[in-house]
Write a protein that holds these residues in place. Structure first.
Motif, PDB file in Angstrom:
ATOM      1  N   ALA A 139       0.853  -1.190   0.000  1.00  0.00           N
ATOM      2  CA  ALA A 139       0.000   0.000   0.000  1.00  0.00           C
ATOM      3  C   ALA A 139       0.887   1.237   0.000  1.00  0.00           C
ATOM      4  O   ALA A 139       1.827   1.338   0.784  1.00  0.00           O
ATOM      5  N   VAL A 140       0.581   2.180  -0.880  1.00  0.00           N
ATOM      6  CA  VAL A 140       1.391   3.389  -1.022  1.00  0.00           C
ATOM      7  C   VAL A 140       0.569   4.608  -0.585  1.00  0.00           C
ATOM      8  O   VAL A 140      -0.566   4.799  -1.031  1.00  0.00           O
ATOM      9  N   ILE A 141       1.157   5.414   0.294  1.00  0.00           N
ATOM     10  CA  ILE A 141       0.521   6.647   0.764  1.00  0.00           C
ATOM     11  C   ILE A 141       1.507   7.786   0.569  1.00  0.00           C
ATOM     12  O   ILE A 141       2.666   7.698   0.975  1.00  0.00           O
ATOM     13  N   VAL A 142       1.040   8.864  -0.072  1.00  0.00           N
ATOM     14  CA  VAL A 142       1.852  10.059  -0.275  1.00  0.00           C
ATOM     15  C   VAL A 142       1.192  11.211   0.469  1.00  0.00           C
ATOM     16  O   VAL A 142       0.020  11.502   0.247  1.00  0.00           O
ATOM     17  N   ASN A 143       1.942  11.841   1.372  1.00  0.00           N
ATOM     18  CA  ASN A 143       1.394  13.005   2.075  1.00  0.00           C
ATOM     19  C   ASN A 143       2.521  14.009   2.307  1.00  0.00           C
ATOM     20  O   ASN A 143       3.683  13.743   2.027  1.00  0.00           O
ATOM     21  N   GLY A 144       2.161  15.188   2.807  1.00  0.00           N
ATOM     22  CA  GLY A 144       3.174  16.195   3.073  1.00  0.00           C
ATOM     23  C   GLY A 144       2.732  17.586   2.700  1.00  0.00           C
ATOM     24  O   GLY A 144       1.531  17.882   2.649  1.00  0.00           O
ATOM     25  N   ASP A 145       3.710  18.461   2.424  1.00  0.00           N
ATOM     26  CA  ASP A 145       3.443  19.867   2.140  1.00  0.00           C
ATOM     27  C   ASP A 145       2.506  20.020   0.944  1.00  0.00           C
ATOM     28  O   ASP A 145       2.663  19.355  -0.086  1.00  0.00           O
TER      29      ASP A 145
END
Length: 276
Positions: free
Chosen positions: A44-50
């Motif tokens: 499972a891939v999760i991308v988060n941030g600014d």
């Protein structure tokens, strides 16, 4: 009944399944191959941030492309971890709301001119009262404090000690065990989480005889959490700082893309993939 879609990442444009995989797949499943990951290792891939980084499709595509190249489709199902992300956000809402509410309520500010020891709840209203009181009491520099107070309330750092910018708090308080439990509940073997953060930037001006030139530098942090759900440990954990630059442009767009490309290459080089 509604449910979250299982979204495997698209094949890369130059993808070709190997003959060995095709023959093995046919021997196992015959002509009735199941739909979906069909027994492959699920990531499972999760991308988060600014905000400024996450809204850039070219940035996210660099992450997805690096993962597709590193983990062959024959053996790995690279999934968009919307189900894991949903569980984590639900946990954040349930477990951390009371803590955040108490922290906010405990912050107070004394209103100038209102008498010694008189306090008001911190926040935009309290800040406005502070500004008005300061103006009436001769403290004219205290007006317009609302934005400062709001910033102070939202600047509680995330689990890595990084300041959270203009974005929902989201996964900021999540730890390894949270990813393990959510990944296990959703049936994944691994959870791959990237948190993107902007670092310092600068513009160097070069004055030549016939023309002027500007080199735009931008630092970027890629924080990687690659969680082995079954073992309950990180397979890989790293904070990677990189810099990219452009000429006579800006410190956005392609600069972000080049920086995340460099950072993802470093992360993927640190991970070994075998058939065991």
């Amino acid at each position: 009944m509604p449910r979250l879609a299982q979204r495997e990442m698209k094949k890369s444009k130059d993808y070709e399944a190997s003959d060995i995989y095709a023959r093995a797949h046919h021997l196992i499943y015959g002509n009735k191959a199941p739909v979906g990951p069909d027994g492959r290792t699920r990531i499972a891939v999760i991308v988060n941030g600014d905000e400024g980084l996450v809204v850039e499709d070219r940035v996210k595509n660099q992450i997805y492309n690096a993962l597709r190249e590193k983990f062959p489709r024959e053996y790995f199902a690279i999934m968009k971890g919307n189900d894991v992300n949903t569980k984590l956000l639900q946990r954040a809402e349930d477990e951390y709301y009371e803590m955040r509410k108490e922290a906010t309520a405990s912050m107070t500010t004394t209103v100038p001119g209102s008498g010694a020891g008189v306090s008001q709840p911190n926040g935009p209203v309290g800040a406005i009262l502070e500004g008005v009181g300061g103006f009436l009491g001769g403290h004219q520099n205290t007006a317009g404090k609302a934005s400062d107070v709001v910033k102070a309330r939202t600047d509680k750092p995330d689990v890595d000690g990084m300041v959270i910018g203009n974005q929902p708090r989201g996964l900021a308080d999540m730890r390894r065990q949270d990813y393990v439990e959510a990944g296990k509940a959703c049936g994944y073997d691994y959870v791959f989480v990237t948190t993107l953060s902007l670092g310092n930037g600068r513009d160097d001006k070069h004055n030549f005889v016939l023309f002027n030139n500007v080199t735009n530098h931008q630092n970027l942090w890629l924080r990687v959490r690659f969680v082995d759900v079954n073992k309950g440990d990180y397979l890989y954990r790293n904070d990677i700082a990189v810099q990219a630059d452009s000429h006579n442009g800006s410190r956005t767009g392609r600069v972000y893309e080049h920086a995340i490309y460099t950072a993802m290459n470093e992360a993927m080089d640190d991970i070994d993939v075998s058939e065991d």
